[in-house]
Design a protein around this motif. Structure first.
Motif: not given
Ligand code: AMP
Length: 178
Positions: A46, A50, A53-54, A56, A78
């Motif tokens: 995580d 950080d 976003k999935p 990206a 991701l």
């Protein structure tokens, strides 16, 4: 209910120092206790991912061998592909290669020639940033594909070795700094 967030301090407390491994004078940072604890392992992934976003990131590039563990988990999280950077001679297909200097002598890393498309958005991950030689070589190798490295992320940074200085102007994230 999501579990309470893991802190870098908790991860740092689980890292085992092994003096004089693999040779006298090296203090090896053993991450296996972090991996063995499901909460810390998930928390480490995580923290490494950080910023994104999935969707990206197109590919998470992991460095041989402990980098693979975190990079593969990060890729799943991701929804990105996983791409290995391996020591020369290990990959079966045609490769791009990059040499780099070691304290004594040199080493070569490799990636399959079709591992990344030009413009691919890449997150580069390894377990530990020491002198930065390995990561700098991996960056040079990824650059040969015309891919775009969004960030280089490390679970551990040995700050006194100033590895960051070798990583050009890339954003660098490290979770635990010694
Ligand atoms: P460097 O190229 O000097 O930044 O070294 C980074 C690579 O060597 C990483 O892939 C690490 O896994 C490994 N490494 C270097 N120093 C240590 C250490 N003290 N403990 C564990 N791994 C290390």
């Amino acid at each position: 209910m999501p579990s309470a967030r893991v802190t870098p301090r908790q991860i740092a407390a689980a890292i085992r120092n092994v003096p004089d491994f693999p040779k006298p004078g090296i203090q090896f940072k053993d991450i296996t206790p972090v991996l063995a604890d499901p909460r810390l392992f998930a928390g480490a992934v995580d923290l490494l991912t950080d910023k994104f976003k999935p969707g990206a990131v197109d590919a998470v590039v992991g460095i041989d061998a402990r980098g693979f563990i975190f990079a593969a988990a990060a890729a799943l999280k991701l929804q990105a592909g996983f791409v290995p950077v391996r020591k020369k001679g290990k990959l079966p297909y045609r490769t791009h290669e990059q040499d780099y200097a070691l304290e004594y002598g040199s080493a070569t890393i490799a990636m399959h020639v079709d591992a990344l498309r030009p413009g691919a958005r890449v997150l580069l991950i390894d377990d530990l940033l020491a002198t930065g030689g390995t990561a700098a070589a991996a960056i040079a190798l990824v650059n040969k594909f015309g891919a775009q490295i969004l960030e280089a992320a490390f679970l551990i940074e040995l700050k006194f070795l100033n590895g960051r200085g070798k990583l050009q102007d890339l954003p660098v994230r490290s979770i635990v700094v010694f």
